[in-house]
Design a protein around this motif. Sequence first.
Motif, PDB file in Angstrom:
ATOM      1  N   ALA A  20       0.763  -1.231   0.053  1.00 40.53           N
ATOM      2  CA  ALA A  20      -0.063  -0.042   0.070  1.00 40.53           C
ATOM      3  C   ALA A  20       1.018   1.112   0.193  1.00 40.53           C
ATOM      4  N   LEU A  21       1.952   1.317   0.732  1.00 38.59           N
ATOM      5  CA  LEU A  21       2.800   2.336   0.695  1.00 38.59           C
ATOM      6  C   LEU A  21       3.482   2.506  -0.772  1.00 38.59           C
ATOM      7  N   VAL A  22       3.968   1.447  -1.326  1.00 35.22           N
ATOM      8  CA  VAL A  22       4.646   1.410  -2.613  1.00 35.22           C
ATOM      9  C   VAL A  22       3.361   2.108  -3.651  1.00 35.22           C
ATOM     10  N   ALA A  23       1.872   1.684  -3.477  1.00 37.73           N
ATOM     11  CA  ALA A  23       1.112   2.143  -4.312  1.00 37.73           C
ATOM     12  C   ALA A  23       0.762   3.754  -4.299  1.00 37.73           C
ATOM     13  N   ASP A  24       0.857   4.062  -2.832  1.00 43.44           N
ATOM     14  CA  ASP A  24       0.770   5.523  -2.860  1.00 43.44           C
ATOM     15  C   ASP A  24       2.181   6.068  -3.500  1.00 43.44           C
ATOM     16  N   THR A  25       2.995   5.838  -3.268  1.00 44.98           N
ATOM     17  CA  THR A  25       4.266   6.339  -3.900  1.00 44.98           C
ATOM     18  C   THR A  25       4.313   6.408  -5.312  1.00 44.98           C
ATOM     19  N   ILE A  26       3.617   5.286  -6.211  1.00 50.93           N
ATOM     20  CA  ILE A  26       3.717   5.120  -7.512  1.00 50.93           C
ATOM     21  C   ILE A  26       2.551   6.281  -7.910  1.00 50.93           C
ATOM     22  N   ALA A  27       1.731   6.387  -7.114  1.00 43.54           N
ATOM     23  CA  ALA A  27       0.503   7.209  -7.714  1.00 43.54           C
ATOM     24  C   ALA A  27       1.171   8.773  -7.606  1.00 43.54           C
ATOM     25  N   GLY A  28       1.968   9.149  -6.542  1.00 43.21           N
ATOM     26  CA  GLY A  28       2.679  10.339  -6.781  1.00 43.21           C
ATOM     27  C   GLY A  28       3.580  10.474  -7.885  1.00 43.21           C
ATOM     28  N   ILE A  29       4.410   9.418  -8.253  1.00 46.01           N
ATOM     29  CA  ILE A  29       5.352   9.337  -9.239  1.00 46.01           C
ATOM     30  C   ILE A  29       4.539   9.355 -10.525  1.00 46.01           C
ATOM     31  N   THR A  30       3.577   8.905 -10.899  1.00 43.68           N
ATOM     32  CA  THR A  30       2.792   8.946 -12.067  1.00 43.68           C
ATOM     33  C   THR A  30       2.257  10.412 -12.190  1.00 43.68           C
ATOM     34  N   ALA A  31       1.756  11.100 -11.210  1.00 47.75           N
ATOM     35  CA  ALA A  31       1.123  12.398 -11.379  1.00 47.75           C
ATOM     36  C   ALA A  31       2.190  13.362 -11.321  1.00 47.75           C
TER      37      ALA A  31
END
Length: 108
Positions: A20-31
């Motif tokens: 879940a921490l990774v998914a949150d991080t990837i959302a920021g990277i993508t944005a």
Amino acid sequence: MFALVVRFTVLPGQHAAFDALVADTIAGITAGEPGTLVYLSHRDPQRPDDRVFYECYADEEAFAAHERTDHTRRFLALRSQYLATEPAVTFLTPVPGSAVGDSAAGER
């Protein structure tokens, strides 16, 4: 291109929280990281506690910019509570003639 592979060993029972921490991080990277070309998190079927990241950046400055973002700094601050060991990081260099596309070959 600037690339790296990172292997994490997650504590038993902490997989969902780490992912879940990774998914949150990837959302920021993508944005907000146009210089991040690829950022993938994988599971190793032979080692279920392991997660392997494959990261490609346009160049070293794009990687440095990634490291300065709030979402990456948050990930770096919180990840250790889920890990059994320190991450193993391998920095990569493209082999001439082995990449597809100009950016993959390190040409921009």
